[in-house]
Design a protein around this motif. Structure first.
Motif, mmCIF file in Angstrom:
data_model
loop_
_atom_site.group_PDB
_atom_site.id
_atom_site.type_symbol
_atom_site.label_atom_id
_atom_site.label_comp_id
_atom_site.label_asym_id
_atom_site.label_seq_id
_atom_site.Cartn_x
_atom_site.Cartn_y
_atom_site.Cartn_z
ATOM 1 N N LYS A 1 -0.839 -25.031 2.376
ATOM 2 C CA LYS A 1 -1.853 -23.784 1.287
ATOM 3 C C LYS A 1 -1.354 -22.841 1.481
ATOM 4 C CE LYS A 1 -5.118 -26.577 -0.511
ATOM 5 N NZ LYS A 1 -5.357 -26.735 -2.204
ATOM 6 N N ALA A 2 -0.548 -21.654 0.855
ATOM 7 C CA ALA A 2 -0.236 -20.479 0.608
ATOM 8 C C ALA A 2 -1.763 -19.915 0.524
ATOM 9 C CB ALA A 2 0.440 -20.177 -0.822
ATOM 10 N N ALA A 3 -1.357 -18.513 1.171
ATOM 11 C CA ALA A 3 -2.353 -17.579 1.821
ATOM 12 C C ALA A 3 -2.601 -17.115 0.195
ATOM 13 C CB ALA A 3 -1.567 -16.069 1.769
ATOM 14 N N ARG A 4 -3.983 -17.206 -0.020
ATOM 15 C CA ARG A 4 -4.757 -16.157 -1.444
ATOM 16 C C ARG A 4 -5.408 -15.010 -0.754
ATOM 17 N NH1 ARG A 4 -9.261 -19.206 -2.293
ATOM 18 N NH2 ARG A 4 -9.905 -20.990 -1.192
ATOM 19 N N VAL A 5 -6.110 -14.624 -2.145
ATOM 20 C CA VAL A 5 -7.531 -13.634 -1.953
ATOM 21 C C VAL A 5 -8.627 -14.572 -2.448
ATOM 22 C CG1 VAL A 5 -8.712 -12.092 -2.558
ATOM 23 C CG2 VAL A 5 -5.995 -11.741 -2.442
ATOM 24 N N GLY A 6 -9.403 -14.687 -1.206
ATOM 25 C CA GLY A 6 -10.511 -15.496 -1.974
ATOM 26 C C GLY A 6 -12.375 -13.992 -1.709
ATOM 27 N N ARG A 7 -13.801 -14.772 -2.062
ATOM 28 C CA ARG A 7 -14.003 -14.014 -2.682
ATOM 29 C C ARG A 7 -15.594 -14.301 -1.841
ATOM 30 N NH1 ARG A 7 -14.250 -9.824 -6.407
ATOM 31 N NH2 ARG A 7 -12.103 -10.305 -7.436
ATOM 32 N N ASN A 8 -16.175 -13.821 -1.006
ATOM 33 C CA ASN A 8 -17.496 -14.556 -1.139
ATOM 34 C C ASN A 8 -18.567 -14.084 -1.806
ATOM 35 O OD1 ASN A 8 -20.171 -14.294 0.205
ATOM 36 N ND2 ASN A 8 -19.280 -12.836 2.609
ATOM 37 N N PRO A 9 -19.021 -15.857 -2.227
ATOM 38 C CA PRO A 9 -19.492 -15.543 -3.054
ATOM 39 C C PRO A 9 -20.208 -15.027 -3.608
ATOM 40 C CG PRO A 9 -19.277 -17.673 -2.408
ATOM 41 C CD PRO A 9 -18.302 -17.047 -1.103
ATOM 42 N N THR B 1 -21.208 -12.326 -1.961
ATOM 43 C CA THR B 1 -21.328 -10.505 -1.708
ATOM 44 C C THR B 1 -20.437 -10.427 -2.917
ATOM 45 O OG1 THR B 1 -20.227 -10.438 0.216
ATOM 46 C CG2 THR B 1 -22.286 -10.454 0.372
ATOM 47 N N GLY B 2 -19.815 -10.786 -3.667
ATOM 48 C CA GLY B 2 -18.609 -10.958 -4.009
ATOM 49 C C GLY B 2 -17.345 -10.092 -3.748
ATOM 50 N N GLU B 3 -17.613 -9.899 -2.331
ATOM 51 C CA GLU B 3 -15.714 -9.259 -1.876
ATOM 52 C C GLU B 3 -15.550 -10.259 -1.476
ATOM 53 O OE1 GLU B 3 -16.540 -7.312 2.932
ATOM 54 O OE2 GLU B 3 -18.264 -8.630 2.156
ATOM 55 N N GLU B 4 -14.001 -9.083 -1.450
ATOM 56 C CA GLU B 4 -12.760 -9.566 -1.295
ATOM 57 C C GLU B 4 -12.469 -10.064 0.499
ATOM 58 O OE1 GLU B 4 -9.680 -7.896 -3.583
ATOM 59 O OE2 GLU B 4 -10.098 -8.438 -5.802
ATOM 60 N N VAL B 5 -12.373 -11.726 0.596
ATOM 61 C CA VAL B 5 -11.655 -11.849 1.287
ATOM 62 C C VAL B 5 -10.095 -12.194 1.737
ATOM 63 C CG1 VAL B 5 -13.911 -11.334 3.209
ATOM 64 C CG2 VAL B 5 -13.386 -13.527 1.662
ATOM 65 N N PRO B 6 -9.098 -12.082 2.417
ATOM 66 C CA PRO B 6 -8.427 -12.995 2.758
ATOM 67 C C PRO B 6 -8.278 -13.892 2.701
ATOM 68 C CG PRO B 6 -7.722 -11.162 4.069
ATOM 69 C CD PRO B 6 -9.299 -10.804 3.471
ATOM 70 N N ILE B 7 -7.478 -14.646 3.011
ATOM 71 C CA ILE B 7 -7.248 -16.044 3.545
ATOM 72 C C ILE B 7 -5.753 -16.631 3.747
ATOM 73 C CG2 ILE B 7 -7.952 -19.029 2.750
ATOM 74 C CD1 ILE B 7 -9.881 -17.987 1.100
ATOM 75 N N GLN B 8 -5.836 -16.791 4.702
ATOM 76 C CA GLN B 8 -4.590 -17.133 5.456
ATOM 77 C C GLN B 8 -3.681 -18.658 5.105
ATOM 78 O OE1 GLN B 8 -3.306 -14.443 7.387
ATOM 79 N NE2 GLN B 8 -4.787 -13.493 7.299
ATOM 80 N N PRO B 9 -2.866 -18.733 4.522
ATOM 81 C CA PRO B 9 -2.134 -19.118 5.038
ATOM 82 C C PRO B 9 -2.327 -20.803 6.066
ATOM 83 C CG PRO B 9 -0.297 -17.936 5.985
ATOM 84 C CD PRO B 9 -1.630 -17.357 4.855
ATOM 85 N N ARG B 10 -2.556 -21.973 5.188
ATOM 86 C CA ARG B 10 -3.427 -23.278 6.687
ATOM 87 C C ARG B 10 -2.493 -24.332 5.917
ATOM 88 N NH1 ARG B 10 -8.501 -24.633 3.611
ATOM 89 N NH2 ARG B 10 -7.864 -23.492 1.065
#
Lengths: 93, 100
Positions: free
Chosen positions: B60-68, B70-79
């Motif tokens: 899976k490629a890295a992507r920008v996720g969101r804390n559902p 708080t709405g805060e953006e969090v980076p999701i590492q490739p995995r």
């Protein structure tokens, strides 16, 4: 790795067992999981993962070729969720 | 529909009944099967069990996720993730067994 290679690995580790018994052992494990799911049961293998059955509700589908509506019945499908330990190992943790 | 949860113990009990090894050895063999499968997957190998299903690894490629919450953006590492694709036989048996 395919089923026969898995059987071979177990046989190599256990020279005191007959090959045909190793086959029965490996087959029993997979059959037991499938049987459990066909009864609607879950199989939880800590560290590896969990097999369960999910229900898909009845819906109106569409024949993609003709565009015609078709009733799709409710059905049950097998589902696997990876365990935490294996998920971590896959990512080098 | 069943509500039971089976564990390693139920699998080793089945091996014990089927082959007549000790309970201890049956449990070790269940562990060995899961261990060999896990090792192959960690090595990036696909594990294909005929008439059961196929376990494969997907990147899976890295992507920008969101804390559902708080709405805060969090980076999701490739995995690497594991997916299981049940065989036709398993799908048929599970569908037939749970039909009401």
């Amino acid at each position: 790795m395919i089923r026969s290679e898995l059987i071979q690995k177990i046989a190599d580790d256990n020279p005191h067992l007959y090959q045909r018994d190793v086959e029965r052992i490996v087959n029993t494990i997979f059959d037991e999981i499938t049987d459990a799911m066909s009864r609607g049961d879950r199989v939880e293998l800590r560290g590896f993962g969990a097999f369960s059955v999910k229900q898909r509700d009845a819906r109106v589908g569409r024949n993609p070729r003709t565009g015609e509506s078709v009733e799709v019945e409710e059905k049950h499908v097998p589902f696997f969720k990876t365990g935490k330990l294996l998920r971590d190992r896959l990512n080098g943790k | 529909m069943g509500e039971k949860t089976l564990t390693r113990m139920d699998l080793s009990e089945a091996v014990f009944r089927e082959v007549g090894l000790s309970r201890n050895e049956s449990a070790e063999l269940v562990e060995a099967v899961l261990g060999h499968m896990s090792d192959a997957l960690v090595d990036g190998e696909q594990v294909k069990i005929s008439s059961f299903g196929t376990f494969s690894i997907r990147d899976k490629a890295a992507r920008v996720g969101r804390n559902p919450k708080t709405g805060e953006e969090v980076p999701i590492q490739p995995r690497r993730v594991l997916t299981f694709r049940p065989s036709h036989l398993m799908k048929e048996r599970v569908a037939a067994g749970n039909k009401r």
